[in-house]
Scaffold this motif. Structure first.
Motif, short mmCIF file in Angstrom:
data_model
loop_
_atom_site.label_atom_id
_atom_site.label_comp_id
_atom_site.label_asym_id
_atom_site.label_seq_id
_atom_site.Cartn_x
_atom_site.Cartn_y
_atom_site.Cartn_z
N GLY A 1 0.82 -1.22 0.00
CA GLY A 1 0.00 0.00 0.00
C GLY A 1 0.85 1.26 0.00
N GLU A 2 1.96 1.22 0.75
CA GLU A 2 2.86 2.39 0.79
C GLU A 2 3.54 2.60 -0.55
OE1 GLU A 2 4.04 2.24 5.54
OE2 GLU A 2 5.21 1.11 4.07
N LEU A 3 3.95 1.50 -1.18
CA LEU A 3 4.57 1.61 -2.51
C LEU A 3 3.62 2.23 -3.52
CD1 LEU A 3 6.59 -1.72 -2.90
CD2 LEU A 3 7.51 0.59 -2.93
N SER B 1 -2.22 10.98 -22.23
CA SER B 1 -3.08 10.06 -21.47
C SER B 1 -2.26 9.31 -20.43
CB SER B 1 -3.74 9.04 -22.41
OG SER B 1 -4.50 9.69 -23.40
N VAL B 2 -2.76 9.31 -19.19
CA VAL B 2 -2.15 8.54 -18.11
C VAL B 2 -3.12 7.42 -17.75
CG1 VAL B 2 -1.25 8.57 -15.76
CG2 VAL B 2 -0.94 10.57 -17.23
N ILE B 3 -2.61 6.20 -17.69
CA ILE B 3 -3.46 5.03 -17.45
C ILE B 3 -3.01 4.33 -16.17
CG2 ILE B 3 -4.24 2.80 -18.35
CD1 ILE B 3 -3.82 3.94 -21.16
N PHE B 4 -3.94 4.13 -15.25
CA PHE B 4 -3.67 3.41 -14.01
C PHE B 4 -4.39 2.08 -14.04
CE2 PHE B 4 -3.25 7.91 -12.62
CZ PHE B 4 -1.94 7.86 -12.17
N ASP B 5 -3.64 1.01 -13.89
CA ASP B 5 -4.22 -0.34 -13.91
C ASP B 5 -4.14 -0.95 -12.52
OD1 ASP B 5 -5.18 -2.81 -14.54
OD2 ASP B 5 -3.43 -3.45 -15.69
N GLU B 6 -5.23 -0.79 -11.73
CA GLU B 6 -5.36 -1.37 -10.39
C GLU B 6 -4.19 -1.00 -9.48
OE1 GLU B 6 -6.26 -5.52 -10.49
OE2 GLU B 6 -7.87 -5.30 -11.94
N VAL B 7 -3.84 0.30 -9.47
CA VAL B 7 -2.75 0.75 -8.61
C VAL B 7 -3.20 0.89 -7.16
CG1 VAL B 7 -1.56 1.96 -10.46
CG2 VAL B 7 -3.27 3.18 -9.09
N ASP B 8 -4.51 0.74 -6.93
CA ASP B 8 -5.03 0.93 -5.57
C ASP B 8 -5.13 -0.38 -4.79
OD1 ASP B 8 -7.14 -0.29 -6.95
OD2 ASP B 8 -8.11 1.63 -7.32
N ALA C 1 -7.78 5.00 0.68
CA ALA C 1 -8.43 4.81 -0.62
C ALA C 1 -9.02 6.13 -1.10
CB ALA C 1 -9.52 3.76 -0.51
N GLN C 2 -9.62 6.90 -0.19
CA GLN C 2 -10.17 8.20 -0.56
C GLN C 2 -9.07 9.15 -0.99
OE1 GLN C 2 -13.32 9.02 -0.94
NE2 GLN C 2 -12.77 11.12 -1.56
N ALA C 3 -7.95 9.11 -0.27
CA ALA C 3 -6.82 9.98 -0.62
C ALA C 3 -6.27 9.63 -2.00
CB ALA C 3 -5.72 9.86 0.44
N ILE C 4 -6.19 8.33 -2.29
CA ILE C 4 -5.73 7.89 -3.62
C ILE C 4 -6.69 8.36 -4.70
CG2 ILE C 4 -5.54 5.82 -5.07
CD1 ILE C 4 -3.98 4.50 -2.85
N ALA C 5 -7.98 8.26 -4.43
CA ALA C 5 -8.99 8.72 -5.39
C ALA C 5 -8.79 10.20 -5.68
CB ALA C 5 -10.39 8.46 -4.84
N GLU C 6 -8.57 10.99 -4.65
CA GLU C 6 -8.38 12.44 -4.83
C GLU C 6 -7.10 12.72 -5.61
OE1 GLU C 6 -8.52 14.00 -0.88
OE2 GLU C 6 -10.67 13.57 -0.62
N LYS C 7 -6.04 11.94 -5.34
CA LYS C 7 -4.78 12.16 -6.05
C LYS C 7 -4.93 11.83 -7.53
CE LYS C 7 -1.83 13.12 -3.77
NZ LYS C 7 -1.45 14.45 -3.28
N ILE C 8 -5.61 10.73 -7.83
CA ILE C 8 -5.84 10.36 -9.23
C ILE C 8 -6.67 11.45 -9.93
CG2 ILE C 8 -7.02 8.72 -10.75
CD1 ILE C 8 -6.16 6.50 -8.80
N THR D 1 -10.12 0.10 -11.63
CA THR D 1 -10.13 0.08 -10.17
C THR D 1 -11.16 -0.89 -9.62
OG1 THR D 1 -10.28 1.47 -8.20
CG2 THR D 1 -11.78 1.99 -10.00
N HIS D 2 -10.91 -1.32 -8.37
CA HIS D 2 -11.89 -2.09 -7.60
C HIS D 2 -12.36 -1.29 -6.39
CE1 HIS D 2 -11.65 -5.84 -9.83
NE2 HIS D 2 -10.33 -5.76 -9.81
N LEU D 3 -11.86 -0.05 -6.27
CA LEU D 3 -12.23 0.77 -5.12
C LEU D 3 -13.42 1.67 -5.45
CD1 LEU D 3 -8.83 2.00 -3.62
CD2 LEU D 3 -10.37 0.28 -2.70
N PRO D 4 -14.50 1.62 -4.69
CA PRO D 4 -15.65 2.49 -4.95
C PRO D 4 -15.29 3.98 -4.77
CG PRO D 4 -15.94 1.32 -2.87
CD PRO D 4 -14.76 0.69 -3.55
N GLN D 5 -14.32 4.28 -3.90
CA GLN D 5 -13.92 5.69 -3.70
C GLN D 5 -13.35 6.28 -4.99
OE1 GLN D 5 -13.16 3.14 -1.72
NE2 GLN D 5 -13.14 3.73 0.45
N VAL D 6 -12.54 5.49 -5.70
CA VAL D 6 -11.95 5.96 -6.96
C VAL D 6 -13.04 6.06 -8.04
CG1 VAL D 6 -10.29 5.45 -8.79
CG2 VAL D 6 -9.69 5.00 -6.40
#
Length: 571
Positions: free
Chosen positions: A443-445, A464-471, A479-486, A499-504
């Protein structure tokens, strides 16, 4: 940005066309529905390594095509297109990749066939894919110098190009020095071989373009009768009664008789007169050349023998006489080096020392630029980490170098200069700074890489920046902080996020659902853009897993409201 993606016969996807908009687009769906397959397709479009495994079973080829709309400020992309002669119109670029079932890969940019390396050049300027695998690259210190250089690419890029040029020159000189200073027996054998080759070529007494001239002369002698008859027939068609030159003379005289009465006839009479004398001169040249021709069977035999000798040398030393002579020049230089080895070794030592010093100065400049970049990156990353609930973490970038021992101690140079860079972190107060792989959890990484991506987005200029399940491996407020950063990154570049996170998912501007189904006894994939109501249902499913409850739906609505409030606060 990536405007449209078309995929056909790729893995479990039979045919699919997806449109994308600016901002944050989230792709969700059950595991195995084909989310990562879509990212794999984009990765291939950007020049990634292909495989026949990607070709849908029972089909002949997989096809991927992406339409990108470009900003006018993407000078590097336009310059790259100009370099390879690719036409750019209306600020659009189309990348196309086809992989056949036989393993052949076909790449096109705006309809023009290009190599995979060229496609990759465009891909890296258009798409930046960040996956779980890339997060693991943070664990390898060898990647840290690349990430630091990427952060300050505009400042470091030119210095790195000059250093690379000098470093390649240094490697070349060292290789030649090592070859020349190899053991005595190998050098003696090499010298004997080169002297034999030199003697064989010199005895042939070759002259530049000799093979070309001889082949032309052989062709003339071998076809003597055809050439001679052709000249005679042409001459006879022009000379004599009722022949070409006589008819031209009559036509010329006829126009001359009327020329004083009509300006057009006068002009054409003069033209015909000039042509008449040219044809007459040509006729005599044909006659004289025919008279000069002589058939010499002995000369033909001499040419055949000489060409046989030249062909024998071509098999050994080069496809033409000129290249054989060029090879002779090279081996003469090497023979001179081997016979006077000590003098040349001393010269190489001097050149190596000079080139090393020049390369070292460039490496020192690289080091100074990296030190500045490291300070800036460290200062900035603290702010990003605080926003990801790593506010008590300590981050540092260490620099080291190695020495090599020869006649004197020198700093050891490598392909990136003399710096060995490591990212160090302490996730908890009171703990010493250590390598990432010794202290950071998954999670820290993910959060550290996301913080870096946020900073790099300002510098890379990709569309274009693509994130593949980085959460993966995070939950709750992180998870909320990651959503805000993305979401913050999506304000600078288009972002596509699996993503699998509802926050994202709640933070998305556009939400697309990926599902698989059966069609004609085959598995296929479909992508559907969700309405507001459907988005609530999907978020509810992501929260509860399967059963949709009113409580889950209410929670989903609340998440969407919170996301909306956050977006408004950042505008």
């Amino acid at each position: 940005m990536l405007t449209e993606l078309s995929i056909k016969d790729f893995a479990i996807i039979d045919e699919m066309s997806i449109t994308f908009d600016d901002g944050l687009t989230v792709l969700t769906g059950e595991t195995g529905a084909g989310k990562s397959i879509i990212i794999d397709a984009v990765q291939l479009l950007a020049g990634g390594r292909g495989s026949v495994e990607y070709v849908r079973h029972g089909t002949s080829k997989a096809q991927i095509e992406g339409l990108f709309t470009l900003d006018s400020n993407q000078e590097e992309l336009y310059a790259t297109a100009d370099t390879y002669g690719i036409d750019m119109q209306d600020g659009m670029m189309v990348l196309n990749r086809t992989i056949t079932s036989g393993g052949k890969s076909i790449c096109r940019v705006n309809g023009k066939l290009v190599t995979l390396a060229i496609l990759k050049e465009f891909g890296k300027r258009l798409i930046d894919i960040h996956s779980q695998h890339e997060t693991q690259s943070l664990m390898d210190p060898e990647n840290h110098i690349r990430l630091l250089d990427l952060y300050s690419e505009k400042q470091i890029g030119n210095a790195k190009k000059e250093y690379t040029r000098l470093y390649e020159k240094l490697l070349s000189l060292q290789k030649r020095y090592n070859e020349l200073s190899a053991n005595e027996q190998e050098m003696t054998q090499r010298l004997d071989l080169l002297q034999f080759q030199q003697n064989e070529i010199e005895q042939a007494n070759l002259t530049p373009d000799e093979d070309v001239r001889l082949e032309e002369e052989r062709s003339q002698l071998a076809n003597f009768e055809r050439i001679y008859n052709g000249l005679q027939d042409a001459y006879n068609a022009l000379y004599g009664e009722q022949r070409g030159i006589e008819w031209l003379g009559m036509a010329n005289q006829s126009l001359q008789n009327s020329s004083e009465y009509d300006s057009f006839i006068a002009e054409k009479a003069e033209e015909l007169s000039n042509h008449y004398y040219l044809v007459e001169e040509l006729m005599y040249e044909l006659r004289n050349y025919a008279d000069s021709l002589q058939y010499d069977s002995e000369r033909l035999n001499e040419i055949e023998s000489r060409l046989y000798e030249i062909d024998r040398l071509k098999k050994k030393y080069g496809p033409s006489v000129n290249e054989i002579l060029e090879y002779l020049g090279k081996i003469e230089e090497e023979i001179e080096q081997l016979t006077d080895k000590d003098t040349h070794l001393a010269k190489f030592e001097e050149q190596i020392a000079e080139t090393y010093q020049d390369a070292y100065l460039e490496a020192k400049e690289l080091h100074d630029l990296r030190q500045k970049a490291a300070k800036s990156l460290t200062d900035n990353i603290y702010g990003e980490l605080a926003g990801l609930y790593l506010e008590k973490a300590s981050f540092s970038i260490s620099f080291d170098s190695k020495t090599e021992t020869g006649t004197e101690k020198n700093v050891k140079l490598h392909r990136d200069g003399f710096d060995y860079v490591q990212f160090l972190i302490s996730a908890n107060p009171g703990e010493p700074l250590k390598q990432l792989n010794k202290v950071a959890s998954g999670g820290e990484l993910s959060r550290i890489m996301l913080a870096l991506k946020k900073l790099f987005a300002r510098h890379q200029g990709v569309t274009s920046v693509i994130f593949d399940e980085v959460d993966t491996g995070v939950s709750g407020r992180v998870a909320q902080a990651i959503a805000e950063k993305i979401y913050q990154i999506s304000r600078q570049s288009q972002v596509l996020c699996i993503t699998h996170l509802p926050q994202v998912a709640a933070m998305s501007d556009i939400h697309k659902l990926i599902q698989k189904y059966e069609k004609n006894d085959r598995t296929a994939t479909v992508v559907e853009e969700l309405s507001e109501k459907e988005k609530i249902d999907e978020l509810s499913r992501m929260i509860t897993g399967t059963k949709l409850t009113e409580t889950a739906k209410e929670h989903a609505r609340e998440m969407l409201a919170l996301a909306s409030n956050y977006k408004q606060s950042t505008q």
